[in-house]
Design a protein around this motif. Structure first.
Motif, PDB file in Angstrom:
ATOM      1  N   GLN A 458       0.838  -1.208   0.000  1.00  0.00           N
ATOM      2  CA  GLN A 458       0.000   0.000   0.000  1.00  0.00           C
ATOM      3  C   GLN A 458       0.868   1.252   0.000  1.00  0.00           C
ATOM      4  O   GLN A 458       0.655   2.174  -0.776  1.00  0.00           O
ATOM      5  CB  GLN A 458      -0.908   0.005   1.231  1.00  0.00           C
ATOM      6  CG  GLN A 458      -2.102  -0.905   1.071  1.00  0.00           C
ATOM      7  CD  GLN A 458      -3.068  -0.784   2.234  1.00  0.00           C
ATOM      8  OE1 GLN A 458      -2.675  -0.887   3.381  1.00  0.00           O
ATOM      9  NE2 GLN A 458      -4.333  -0.562   1.943  1.00  0.00           N
ATOM     10  N   LYS A 459       1.856   1.235   0.887  1.00  0.00           N
ATOM     11  CA  LYS A 459       2.757   2.377   1.015  1.00  0.00           C
ATOM     12  C   LYS A 459       3.549   2.588  -0.290  1.00  0.00           C
ATOM     13  O   LYS A 459       3.643   3.703  -0.803  1.00  0.00           O
ATOM     14  CB  LYS A 459       3.708   2.103   2.191  1.00  0.00           C
ATOM     15  CG  LYS A 459       4.818   3.091   2.391  1.00  0.00           C
ATOM     16  CD  LYS A 459       4.398   4.165   3.353  1.00  0.00           C
ATOM     17  CE  LYS A 459       5.500   5.208   3.508  1.00  0.00           C
ATOM     18  NZ  LYS A 459       5.011   6.415   4.161  1.00  0.00           N
ATOM     19  N   ALA A 460       4.114   1.504  -0.814  1.00  0.00           N
ATOM     20  CA  ALA A 460       4.967   1.604  -2.005  1.00  0.00           C
ATOM     21  C   ALA A 460       4.179   2.091  -3.223  1.00  0.00           C
ATOM     22  O   ALA A 460       4.679   2.906  -4.008  1.00  0.00           O
ATOM     23  CB  ALA A 460       5.629   0.255  -2.290  1.00  0.00           C
ATOM     24  N   HIS A 461       2.942   1.606  -3.377  1.00  0.00           N
ATOM     25  CA  HIS A 461       2.135   2.057  -4.515  1.00  0.00           C
ATOM     26  C   HIS A 461       1.907   3.569  -4.448  1.00  0.00           C
ATOM     27  O   HIS A 461       1.949   4.248  -5.469  1.00  0.00           O
ATOM     28  CB  HIS A 461       0.802   1.290  -4.578  1.00  0.00           C
ATOM     29  CG  HIS A 461       0.915  -0.041  -5.252  1.00  0.00           C
ATOM     30  ND1 HIS A 461       0.366  -0.308  -6.498  1.00  0.00           N
ATOM     31  CD2 HIS A 461       1.522  -1.190  -4.869  1.00  0.00           C
ATOM     32  CE1 HIS A 461       0.628  -1.563  -6.842  1.00  0.00           C
ATOM     33  NE2 HIS A 461       1.328  -2.125  -5.864  1.00  0.00           N
ATOM     34  N   GLU A 462       1.665   4.081  -3.233  1.00  0.00           N
ATOM     35  CA  GLU A 462       1.493   5.538  -3.082  1.00  0.00           C
ATOM     36  C   GLU A 462       2.802   6.272  -3.364  1.00  0.00           C
ATOM     37  O   GLU A 462       2.821   7.303  -4.029  1.00  0.00           O
ATOM     38  CB  GLU A 462       1.002   5.895  -1.675  1.00  0.00           C
ATOM     39  CG  GLU A 462      -0.444   5.501  -1.400  1.00  0.00           C
ATOM     40  CD  GLU A 462      -1.405   5.870  -2.539  1.00  0.00           C
ATOM     41  OE1 GLU A 462      -1.314   6.999  -3.069  1.00  0.00           O
ATOM     42  OE2 GLU A 462      -2.235   5.008  -2.916  1.00  0.00           O
ATOM     43  N   MET A 463       3.906   5.716  -2.838  1.00  0.00           N
ATOM     44  CA  MET A 463       5.204   6.383  -3.019  1.00  0.00           C
ATOM     45  C   MET A 463       5.600   6.466  -4.487  1.00  0.00           C
ATOM     46  O   MET A 463       6.127   7.487  -4.937  1.00  0.00           O
ATOM     47  CB  MET A 463       6.299   5.634  -2.246  1.00  0.00           C
ATOM     48  CG  MET A 463       6.217   5.820  -0.738  1.00  0.00           C
ATOM     49  SD  MET A 463       7.501   4.861   0.089  1.00  0.00           S
ATOM     50  CE  MET A 463       8.955   5.853  -0.279  1.00  0.00           C
ATOM     51  N   VAL A 464       5.353   5.389  -5.230  1.00  0.00           N
ATOM     52  CA  VAL A 464       5.726   5.392  -6.650  1.00  0.00           C
ATOM     53  C   VAL A 464       4.904   6.445  -7.401  1.00  0.00           C
ATOM     54  O   VAL A 464       5.421   7.155  -8.271  1.00  0.00           O
ATOM     55  CB  VAL A 464       5.558   3.990  -7.279  1.00  0.00           C
ATOM     56  CG1 VAL A 464       5.776   4.043  -8.781  1.00  0.00           C
ATOM     57  CG2 VAL A 464       6.536   3.003  -6.643  1.00  0.00           C
TER      58      VAL A 464
END
Ligand SMILES: [Zn+2]
Length: 586
Positions: A458-464
Motif C-alpha cells: 500500500q505504502k509503495a504504490h502511493e510512493m511510486v
C-alpha cells in the motif's frame, strides 16, 4: 488392512496416456464448443429463462470435461515430471484449452454487458449458478469496451506480463555461494533456504547475507521493475477502470469488502506485541541474549520422532472421525478410491496439494510422506481440502470450489485438530514443545509477515505515484520491518532489500493478505469450537458445505461472523497469544 505408501491411480479420469477414451475426450470437447457457439444468436436480454438455463448447463458440461482433461495431464505430470509423453500431452492440452476458451468467451462478455434489470430476471431463476453469474457482473463498472479490453490484453502480453517473466528469468538464474563445512557450494534459492532454516546459527546468518548480497547487486534494476509494475497497476486499475485504491482492485477479485481488509490489517498492526513476545521467548530457548532477524525460523527440534505410514493414516482418520463421523468417512473415500499419492519417488514433484476436479469425482491428494510429525500434519491438511470439496459437491462446477480467502479453512482446521491430538497423546515434553513452537513459527509466517507485506505494498504504490526512488522505497521497507519487530530482535541493514526478493508482490499485487485472512479466520473458528464443542459443528459444516456458492462475507455472516469487525480478527490473535502463554509456562 494396513495402509502402505503408494502412487495414486488416475483411471477414474482416463485409463492411460494412449487410451482411446483420452483421444475421444478432445473430440467431444471440440463438438461441445461448436454447439455452444451455435447458441450465440439466442443470447438476448428478453430470452426465455429455459434457454438461458440450457446455455449455462452446456457451459457447465464443457467446463467439467475441460477440467477432467486438464487435471489428468496435470496430475500425471506431478506424479512424474520427467516423462516426455506427459510433458507433450500437457503442452497440447494448454494450447487446445486456450483455443476453446477464446471460442466460448462471447458468453461472459455478453453477460457482463447486459442491463441490470434483464440480468436480475435471469439470475433470479438460475438457482445454484447465481453467485457465479453475480460475481462476473461485479466487474461491470470496471470493464472497458470490447476493443479496449482486447488492446489491454494484447499489450499486457508484451507489457507487464513480459516484465514479470523477465523478473523471474533474472532472479531464477541467481547462483548463491556458501561455505559449508569448509567447502564452497553453489546453490539455487531453494537450496539456500535450507540453510536459512537450518540449525547452524552462523550458516543462517551467512545464507541470508548471501541472498541479499545477490539481490542487492541488481537492486536498482529489480526496484525499477517494481516501480514500473506498480505504475501499470495504477494506470490500468485507477485511471482506466476507476477503482478507488490500488488494493480495492484485488479486494473485488476476492469478493471481500474493503472495510473487512482494513479491519484485518489494522488488527494485525495492533498485535505486533504478540509475536515480539514470542521472539524474546525463542531467543531464550536458543540461548541468545536477543534474537537476530536471521533466527526467526531457527528449528528447536531436539526430537526426531517418526510415525509409520499406517499409524499416521490411522491417526489422521481418527482425528477427523472424532470431530465428525462424516469427516472420517469422506477422508477415507480418498484412500478407498486410490486417489492418494503418498510415496517419495524420483521424478515426482515435491510438496503436497489437493486437486478437486469436478463435484462428482473424489479429489486427488499428493503428499511426499517421510514419517515426521510435519508429514502427518501435512496429510491432515490436504485431506481437509478434500473433505471441503466433497462437502460442497452438491454445487455446480462453478460454485463448489471455495473462494481464495476461505480456501484454507478446512485444511488448516484439520491440521490443528491433528496437532491437538498428537499433543494430547504425547508424554515427551520436548516433542510437545517442538510442535507448539512450529505452530507459532507458521502462524508468524502466514499472518504477520504477509500482513506487513500488504501494508508495504500500500505504502509503495502511493510512493511510486509520488515518484519515489528505489532507495526511498527500501528505506520505507526498513521502517515497515522496524514497526513489525520493534526491539524484539536485531535487524541488520541488508534486509532493506528483502522486498525485491518477494515474487508475489511482482506477480499478483496485494495477493498476500489472503493468507493472513485465512489463517486468522481458522484460529477464530477453532477458538469457537473449543469454547462451544458440539454446538459449533453444524455451523462449521454449513460454512464448508457452502463451497464457493456465495460471497465469503455472506457465508461467514450466516455462521454469525462479521469479517468487518475488529473484534472477530482479534479472536484469532487471542489464540496465538494463548499458544505463546503456554510456551512461556513450559
Ligand atoms: Zn492448503
Amino acid at each position: 488392512m494396513a495402509y502402505t505408501l503408494s502412487p495414486w491411480s488416475l483411471t477414474d479420469l482416463y485409463p492411460g496416456l494412449n487410451a482411446p477414451e483420452l483421444e475421444a475426450a478432445f473430440t467431444e470437447l471440440e463438438t461441445q464448443v461448436a454447439s455452444f457457439e451455435k447458441l450465440r444468436p439466442q443470447l438476448k436480454a428478453d430470452m426465455p429463462v429455459s434457454s438461458f438455463m440450457e446455455v449455462l448447463q452446456d457451459s457447465e458440461e464443457m467446463t467439467k470435461l475441460a477440467s477432467k482433461l486438464y487435471s489428468f495431464a496435470g496430475l500425471a505430470f506431478a506424479a512424474n515430471t520427467q516423462d516426455q509423453a506427459i510433458q507433450a500431452l500437457l503442452g497440447r492440452i494448454q494450447q487446445f484449452m486456450a483455443e476453446m476458451e477464446n471460442r466460448a468467451l462471447f458468453f461472459s462478455l455478453w453477460w457482463k454487458d447486459l442491463a441490470d434489470a434483464s440480468a436480475a430476471r435471469l439470475m433470479d431463476a438460475s438457482g445454484d449458478y447465481r453467485y457465479y453469474l453475480e460475481e462476473m457482473r461485479h466487474f461491470k463498472p470496471h470493464t472497458l469496451s470490447e476493443p479496449e479490453e482486447k488492446v489491454v490484453n494484447l499489450k499486457n502480453v508484451t507489457g507487464v506480463s513480459a516484465l514479470t517473466t523477465l523478473y523471474d528469468a533474472i532472479t531464477n538464474r541467481y547462483v548463491f555461494t556458501l561455505q559449508v563445512d569448509g567447502q564452497k557450494k553453489e546453490l539455487t534459492r531453494g537450496q539456500l533456504s535450507i540453510y536459512i532454516r537450518g540449525a547452524d546459527p552462523d550458516l543462517r546468518a551467512k545464507a541470508y547475507q548471501e541472498m541479499y548480497r545477490v539481490y542487492s547487486a541488481d537492486g536498482t534494476i529489480l526496484g525499477q521493475m517494481y516501480q514500473t509494475n506498480t505504475r501499470d497497476w495504477r494506470n490500468e486499475n485507477l485511471m482506466l477502470r476507476h477503482f478507488s485504491t490500488p488494493i480495492a482492485a484485488r479486494n473485488l477479485g476476492n469478493d471481500i469488502p474493503d472495510e473487512a481488509v482494513e479491519a484485518l490489517l489494522k488488527v494485525c498492526q495492533k498485535n505486533t506485541g504478540t509475536f515480539q513476545r514470542y521472539f524474546r521467548l525463542k531467543a531464550k530457548q536458543l540461548n541468545m541474549p536477543r534474537l537476530r532477524r536471521y533466527d526467526i525460523y531457527a528449528p528447536l527440534a531436539k526430537s526426531a520422532k517418526t510415525y509409520e505410514f499406517d499409524q499416521a493414516v490411522g491417526m489422521v482418520l481418527d482425528s477427523f472421525t472424532s470431530f465428525h463421523p462424516d469427516f472420517g468417512k469422506l477422508a477415507k473415500r480418498v484412500f478407498d478410491a486410490n486417489h492418494l499419492d503418498s510415496e517419495v519417488r524420483k521424478g515426482k514433484q515435491d510438496g503436497a496439494f489437493c486437486a478437486s476436479v469436478t463435484p462428482e469425482i473424489t479429489p486427488y491428494v499428493k503428499v511426499n510422506y517421510q514419517g515426521k510429525a510435519d508429514d502427518v500434519a501435512t496429510m491432515a491438511h490436504e485431506l481437509g481440502h478434500a473433505i471441503h470439496a466433497m462437502l460442497a459437491s452438491h454445487h455446480t462446477v462453478f460454485t463448489f470450489h471455495s473462494s481464495l480467502p476461505l480456501a484454507e479453512t478446512a485444511s488448516t482446521f484439520g491440521e490443528m485438530m491433528l496437532v491437538d491430538r498428537l499433543l494430547a497423546g504425547e508424554k515427551d515434553e520436548s516433542v510437545r514443545r517442538d510442535m507448539l513452537f512450529r505452530q507459532v513459527d507458521d502462524a508468524y509466517a502466514t499472518i504477520m509477515r504477509q500482513a506487513y507485506f500488504a501494508l508495504f505494498e500500500q505504502k509503495a504504490h502511493e510512493m511510486v505515484a509520488q515518484n519515489a526512488s528505489v532507495d526511498e522505497i527500501s528505506a520505507a521497507y526498513m521502517e515497515n520491518l522496524q514497526s513489525q519487530f520493534g526491539d524484539s530482535l536485531e535487524l541488520s541493514d541488508e534486509f532493506k532489500w528483502e522486498w525485491v526478493s518477494i515474487p508475489h508482490i511482482y506477480h499478483t499485487p496485494f495477493y498476500v493478505y489472503a493468507y493472513a485472512f485465512g489463517q486468522l479466520l481458522v484460529f477464530s473458528l477453532y477458538q469457537q469450537y473449543k469454547a462451544e464443542g458440539e454446538a459449533f459443528k453444524p455451523r462449521y459444516v454449513k460454512i464448508l458445505s457452502a463451497g464457493g456458492s456465495q460471497a465469503p462475507a455472506s457465508i461467514l455472516a450466516e455462521a454469525g461472523i462479521d469479517i468487518r469487525s475488529e473484534a472477530f480478527w482479534q479472536g484469532g490473535f487471542d489464540v496465538i497469544g494463548g499458544l505463546v502463554d503456554e510456551l512461556e509456562k513450559m
